[in-house]
Design a protein around this motif. Structure first.
Motif, PDB file in Angstrom:
ATOM      1  N   LEU A 109     -33.810 -49.050 -85.621  1.00  0.00           N
ATOM      2  CA  LEU A 109     -33.053 -49.812 -86.697  1.00  0.00           C
ATOM      3  C   LEU A 109     -32.218 -49.166 -87.281  1.00  0.00           C
ATOM      4  O   LEU A 109     -31.970 -47.804 -87.536  1.00  0.00           O
ATOM      5  CB  LEU A 109     -34.293 -50.630 -87.778  1.00  0.00           C
ATOM      6  N   ARG A 110     -30.728 -50.480 -87.210  1.00  0.00           N
ATOM      7  CA  ARG A 110     -29.646 -49.269 -88.206  1.00  0.00           C
ATOM      8  C   ARG A 110     -29.513 -50.297 -88.911  1.00  0.00           C
ATOM      9  O   ARG A 110     -29.076 -50.811 -89.247  1.00  0.00           O
ATOM     10  CB  ARG A 110     -28.978 -49.410 -86.814  1.00  0.00           C
ATOM     11  N   ALA A 111     -29.535 -49.302 -89.931  1.00  0.00           N
ATOM     12  CA  ALA A 111     -27.942 -49.753 -91.051  1.00  0.00           C
ATOM     13  C   ALA A 111     -26.806 -49.117 -91.369  1.00  0.00           C
ATOM     14  O   ALA A 111     -27.175 -48.381 -90.447  1.00  0.00           O
ATOM     15  CB  ALA A 111     -28.678 -49.722 -92.415  1.00  0.00           C
ATOM     16  N   SER A 112     -25.498 -50.615 -91.660  1.00  0.00           N
ATOM     17  CA  SER A 112     -24.453 -49.611 -91.820  1.00  0.00           C
ATOM     18  C   SER A 112     -23.227 -50.742 -93.399  1.00  0.00           C
ATOM     19  O   SER A 112     -23.765 -51.840 -92.809  1.00  0.00           O
ATOM     20  CB  SER A 112     -23.984 -49.884 -89.876  1.00  0.00           C
ATOM     21  N   ILE A 113     -22.183 -49.559 -93.597  1.00  0.00           N
ATOM     22  CA  ILE A 113     -21.926 -50.235 -94.165  1.00  0.00           C
ATOM     23  C   ILE A 113     -20.534 -49.431 -94.116  1.00  0.00           C
ATOM     24  O   ILE A 113     -20.720 -48.569 -93.610  1.00  0.00           O
ATOM     25  CB  ILE A 113     -22.447 -49.807 -95.981  1.00  0.00           C
ATOM     26  N   GLY A 114     -19.436 -50.170 -94.002  1.00  0.00           N
ATOM     27  CA  GLY A 114     -18.002 -50.645 -93.997  1.00  0.00           C
ATOM     28  C   GLY A 114     -16.998 -50.529 -94.719  1.00  0.00           C
ATOM     29  O   GLY A 114     -17.327 -51.678 -95.517  1.00  0.00           O
ATOM     30  N   ILE A 144     -11.339 -54.734 -81.250  1.00  0.00           N
ATOM     31  CA  ILE A 144     -12.091 -53.450 -80.981  1.00  0.00           C
ATOM     32  C   ILE A 144     -12.011 -51.927 -81.795  1.00  0.00           C
ATOM     33  O   ILE A 144     -11.127 -52.571 -82.401  1.00  0.00           O
ATOM     34  CB  ILE A 144     -11.434 -52.746 -79.516  1.00  0.00           C
ATOM     35  N   GLU A 145     -13.153 -51.512 -81.763  1.00  0.00           N
ATOM     36  CA  GLU A 145     -12.630 -50.026 -83.150  1.00  0.00           C
ATOM     37  C   GLU A 145     -12.826 -48.978 -82.412  1.00  0.00           C
ATOM     38  O   GLU A 145     -13.853 -48.710 -81.613  1.00  0.00           O
ATOM     39  CB  GLU A 145     -13.625 -51.120 -84.212  1.00  0.00           C
ATOM     40  N   VAL A 146     -12.333 -48.041 -81.835  1.00  0.00           N
ATOM     41  CA  VAL A 146     -13.099 -46.471 -82.091  1.00  0.00           C
ATOM     42  C   VAL A 146     -13.196 -45.605 -83.721  1.00  0.00           C
ATOM     43  O   VAL A 146     -12.254 -45.812 -84.223  1.00  0.00           O
ATOM     44  CB  VAL A 146     -11.715 -45.894 -81.042  1.00  0.00           C
ATOM     45  N   HIS A 147     -13.896 -44.733 -83.347  1.00  0.00           N
ATOM     46  CA  HIS A 147     -14.099 -44.141 -84.443  1.00  0.00           C
ATOM     47  C   HIS A 147     -14.756 -42.834 -84.222  1.00  0.00           C
ATOM     48  O   HIS A 147     -15.570 -42.646 -82.790  1.00  0.00           O
ATOM     49  CB  HIS A 147     -15.439 -44.665 -85.516  1.00  0.00           C
ATOM     50  N   ILE A 148     -14.897 -41.885 -84.915  1.00  0.00           N
ATOM     51  CA  ILE A 148     -14.954 -40.513 -85.011  1.00  0.00           C
ATOM     52  C   ILE A 148     -15.255 -40.190 -86.455  1.00  0.00           C
ATOM     53  O   ILE A 148     -15.004 -40.412 -87.137  1.00  0.00           O
ATOM     54  CB  ILE A 148     -13.735 -39.569 -84.785  1.00  0.00           C
ATOM     55  N   GLY A 149     -16.486 -39.326 -86.127  1.00  0.00           N
ATOM     56  CA  GLY A 149     -17.063 -38.844 -87.667  1.00  0.00           C
ATOM     57  C   GLY A 149     -17.448 -37.536 -87.089  1.00  0.00           C
ATOM     58  O   GLY A 149     -17.879 -36.793 -86.152  1.00  0.00           O
ATOM     59  N   VAL A 150     -19.045 -37.184 -87.573  1.00  0.00           N
ATOM     60  CA  VAL A 150     -20.444 -36.519 -88.531  1.00  0.00           C
ATOM     61  C   VAL A 150     -21.396 -37.018 -88.084  1.00  0.00           C
ATOM     62  O   VAL A 150     -21.384 -38.688 -89.000  1.00  0.00           O
ATOM     63  CB  VAL A 150     -19.728 -35.857 -89.430  1.00  0.00           C
ATOM     64  N   ILE A 160     -14.853 -42.529 -89.685  1.00  0.00           N
ATOM     65  CA  ILE A 160     -13.706 -42.876 -89.351  1.00  0.00           C
ATOM     66  C   ILE A 160     -12.858 -42.830 -88.415  1.00  0.00           C
ATOM     67  O   ILE A 160     -13.204 -43.295 -87.510  1.00  0.00           O
ATOM     68  CB  ILE A 160     -12.449 -42.040 -90.514  1.00  0.00           C
ATOM     69  N   GLY A 161     -12.810 -45.220 -88.045  1.00  0.00           N
ATOM     70  CA  GLY A 161     -12.195 -45.840 -87.245  1.00  0.00           C
ATOM     71  C   GLY A 161     -10.790 -46.626 -87.683  1.00  0.00           C
ATOM     72  O   GLY A 161     -10.562 -46.727 -88.733  1.00  0.00           O
ATOM     73  N   TYR A 162     -10.246 -47.013 -86.406  1.00  0.00           N
ATOM     74  CA  TYR A 162      -9.074 -47.893 -86.000  1.00  0.00           C
ATOM     75  C   TYR A 162     -10.177 -48.909 -85.757  1.00  0.00           C
ATOM     76  O   TYR A 162      -9.930 -49.017 -84.366  1.00  0.00           O
ATOM     77  CB  TYR A 162      -8.086 -46.981 -85.926  1.00  0.00           C
ATOM     78  N   GLU A 163      -9.698 -50.416 -86.208  1.00  0.00           N
ATOM     79  CA  GLU A 163      -9.929 -51.526 -85.487  1.00  0.00           C
ATOM     80  C   GLU A 163      -8.746 -52.174 -84.927  1.00  0.00           C
ATOM     81  O   GLU A 163      -8.111 -52.334 -85.942  1.00  0.00           O
ATOM     82  CB  GLU A 163     -10.211 -52.431 -86.047  1.00  0.00           C
ATOM     83  N   PHE A 164      -9.014 -52.696 -83.887  1.00  0.00           N
ATOM     84  CA  PHE A 164      -6.773 -54.150 -83.830  1.00  0.00           C
ATOM     85  C   PHE A 164      -7.899 -55.142 -82.710  1.00  0.00           C
ATOM     86  O   PHE A 164      -9.182 -55.149 -82.316  1.00  0.00           O
ATOM     87  CB  PHE A 164      -6.165 -53.062 -82.704  1.00  0.00           C
ATOM     88  N   GLN A 165      -7.392 -56.238 -82.816  1.00  0.00           N
ATOM     89  CA  GLN A 165      -7.451 -57.136 -82.382  1.00  0.00           C
ATOM     90  C   GLN A 165      -7.416 -57.989 -81.587  1.00  0.00           C
ATOM     91  O   GLN A 165      -6.430 -57.130 -80.796  1.00  0.00           O
ATOM     92  CB  GLN A 165      -7.196 -58.427 -83.493  1.00  0.00           C
ATOM     93  N   ILE A 166      -7.689 -57.798 -80.119  1.00  0.00           N
ATOM     94  CA  ILE A 166      -7.292 -57.958 -78.234  1.00  0.00           C
ATOM     95  C   ILE A 166      -6.554 -59.150 -78.742  1.00  0.00           C
ATOM     96  O   ILE A 166      -5.279 -59.085 -77.867  1.00  0.00           O
ATOM     97  CB  ILE A 166      -9.090 -58.213 -78.461  1.00  0.00           C
TER      98      ILE A 166
END
Length: 230
Positions: free
Chosen positions: A172-177, A18-24, A221-227
């Motif tokens: 359409l959405r493109a993403s890189i992280g 699960i990932e939660v994130h906040i940004g602009v 910027i996000g925080y990801e953790f395993q369930i």
């Protein structure tokens, strides 16, 4: 039956994160305008939540939900310089993407992906500065001898008109992280997403209508953790 459900549950949630994130978000709305106005990009804050499910060692799918304002500005030029209008459109957006995971080191890697998004327009707001054309008509106000007009600043909500406003947006959405592991099953992540809307903000209700399509870049910027940890 309980055993089967337990096995299915274990397979479903295995390695899921699960990932939660906040940004602009920086939005640009493409329109055909005259010579009196320019349309400008507008930056606002955004938040989101998503679930990542690995398919194979290097591939995963992603399902997310986010609150993303997609705003833009009308700025007057030449003799109308100083006048502006800001349109604030707030969307609740669902995303579905596929990713390839590339690992650089044991702790650091990148995710590159693409897919689709669908948004629902929650609310609209209208703000800016326009000429006050009514003040000189008031009997108690003396008309300026230079024939100048005062500027009024305003901010108000816009009612969504189902006849003209297109409440649903698809594209359409493109993403890189870039992700970095800080614990065994916890990561911090910096991501960039680009949304290319295929639908217009307005329904086609007249001939030769100018299109209004959003192009949105968001940095988060996000925080990801395993369930389920093993």
């Amino acid at each position: 039956l309980a055993f089967i459900l337990l096995v299915l549950s274990d397979r479903l949630f295995a390695q899921m994160t699960i990932e939660v994130h906040i940004g602009v978000s920086c939005n640009n709305n493409y329109q055909r305008l005259g010579n009196s106005y320019n349309i400008g990009k507008s930056i606002s804050s955004a938040v989101g939540f998503q679930i990542n499910k690995p398919l194979k060692k290097k591939w995963l799918i992603n399902f997310g939900i986010a609150y993303i304002p997609k705003n833009y500005d009308y700025k007057a030029v030449q003799v109308y310089s100083g006048l502006e209008q800001k349109i604030s459109n707030r969307y609740l957006q669902l995303n579905a993407l596929g990713f390839k995971r590339i690992q650089f080191t044991k702790k650091t890697g990148i995710d590159i992906g693409g897919g689709f998004f669908g948004g629902y327009l929650l609310s609209r707001k209208f703000s800016g500065a326009l000429p006050n054309l009514y003040t000189p008509l008031h009997s108690s106000v003396q008309v300026n001898p230079n024939n100048t007009v005062s500027i009024n600043h305003f901010s108000e909500k816009i009612s969504i008109d189902e006849k003209f406003d297109n409440r649903f947006e698809f594209g359409l959405r493109a993403s890189i992280g870039v992700r970095h592991r800080i614990k065994r099953s916890n990561w911090v992540k910096l991501s960039a997403n680009y949304d290319y809307a295929l639908t217009d903000q307005e329904k086609q209700y007249m001939y030769n209508q100018s299109s209004k399509k959003n192009r949105t870049l968001s940095i988060a910027i996000g925080y990801e953790f395993q369930i389920q940890k093993k």
